[in-house]
Design an enzyme around this catalytic site. Structure first.
Site, mmCIF file in Angstrom:
data_model
loop_
_atom_site.group_PDB
_atom_site.id
_atom_site.type_symbol
_atom_site.label_atom_id
_atom_site.label_comp_id
_atom_site.label_asym_id
_atom_site.label_seq_id
_atom_site.Cartn_x
_atom_site.Cartn_y
_atom_site.Cartn_z
ATOM 1 N N TYR A 114 35.094 -37.560 -27.898
ATOM 2 C CA TYR A 114 34.964 -36.511 -28.756
ATOM 3 C C TYR A 114 33.950 -36.979 -30.067
ATOM 4 O O TYR A 114 33.541 -36.100 -30.614
ATOM 5 C CB TYR A 114 36.317 -36.114 -29.120
ATOM 6 C CG TYR A 114 36.308 -34.544 -29.404
ATOM 7 C CD1 TYR A 114 35.834 -33.528 -28.694
ATOM 8 C CD2 TYR A 114 36.972 -34.366 -30.855
ATOM 9 C CE1 TYR A 114 35.947 -32.215 -29.265
ATOM 10 C CE2 TYR A 114 36.941 -32.985 -31.288
ATOM 11 C CZ TYR A 114 36.444 -31.904 -30.257
ATOM 12 O OH TYR A 114 36.512 -30.602 -30.811
ATOM 13 N N LYS A 124 36.378 -31.191 -36.843
ATOM 14 C CA LYS A 124 37.354 -30.442 -36.530
ATOM 15 C C LYS A 124 38.677 -30.416 -37.364
ATOM 16 O O LYS A 124 39.327 -29.473 -37.731
ATOM 17 C CB LYS A 124 38.046 -30.479 -35.047
ATOM 18 C CG LYS A 124 36.976 -29.965 -33.965
ATOM 19 C CD LYS A 124 37.061 -28.578 -34.088
ATOM 20 C CE LYS A 124 35.950 -27.836 -32.842
ATOM 21 N NZ LYS A 124 35.855 -26.664 -32.846
#
Length: 255
Positions: free
Chosen positions: A156, A163
């Site tokens: 990720y 995020k």
């Protein structure tokens, strides 16, 4: 209790095609009775998005590339002209340049980091600022996060810090806009096979791990996310703000 969004007007940003999480949310909003404005990224995306928007009877269908100066403002200008108000808005867009996304956070470029933050986080702030005057009787703003904001998820990479910033922004906006009666929350779905997800390396392995580890032993669908989103913009969620709502079959509670 039957969930009704009848009489509410909402904006959905982030539909790319019929597998988009944003489309699952838009469909749930529409099915509950809301009237929607829907955006598409650019002319290349329009043929995939416009038929979906028309099927949902959206009276406002506009291009919106948040990296293009004035594009987001134009959407809100149109909403103000046509509706004069807005009850809710969903921000479901994120981006990082491939070279920065596929490499270590340690090695990400200043330009790639800044661009990822601008598209994925600051555009949500800009959306909130534009929405505030149209939500003079209160409203709801939703953003779209992921568990990688809280824990390190393999591959990720850069999107984890991005995020995390989005979730912190959600909390800050929830406090700052509370005086205007505007609630701000973030949805955190489990991995879903979308066009955006295709940019993450070894995504199939991530989905397999989720099924094996999550208490539900199942994957989340765009309809699952849509159901939660529809509840959050409803009057039934009037006391819910500043939260990160997980829709991941319980994956986030497992060590």
């Amino acid at each position: 209790m039957h969930l009704s969004l009848s009489g509410k007007k909402g904006l959905v940003i982030g539909v790319a095609n019929e597998t988009s999480i944003a489309y699952g949310c838009a469909r749930a909003f529409h099915d509950a009775g809301a009237e929607l404005a829907l955006t598409y990224l650019n002319a290349k995306a329009e043929p995939f998005v416009r038929p979906l928007a028309e099927a949902l009877s959206c009276p406002i269908i506009l291009p919106c590339d948040v990296e293009t100066p004035g594009a987001l403002d134009a959407v809100f200008d149109q909403i103000e002209r046509d509706w004069g108000r807005l009850d809710f808005a969903l921000h479901s867009i994120a981006f990082a340049p491939a070279a920065d996304l596929h490499g270590r956070v340690t090695d990400c470029s200043p330009e790639g980091f800044a661009r990822a933050m601008d598209v994925s986080v600051h555009s949500f702030i800009r959306m909130a600022r534009l929405a505030e005057p149209l939500m003079d009787k209160g409203g709801t703003l939703l953003s779209m996060s992921y568990y990688g904001a809280e824990k390190v998820v393999d591959h990720y990479n850069l999107m984890g810090p991005v995020k995390a910033a989005l979730e912190a922004t959600t909390r800050s906006l929830s406090v700052e806009l509370s005086g205007s009666g505007i609630r701000v929350n973030s949805l955190s779905p489990g991995p879903i096979q979308t066009r955006a997800a295709s940019g993450i390396a070894h995504f199939d392995a991530l989905m397999e791990k989720t099924v094996a580890k999550a208490p539900s032993h199942s994957l989340t669908s765009i309809d699952d996310v849509g159901a939660m989103a529809a509840f959050l913009v409803s009057d039934g969620a009037r006391s819910v703000t500043g939260d990160i709502l997980y829709i991941d079959g319980g994956y986030h509670v497992i060590d």
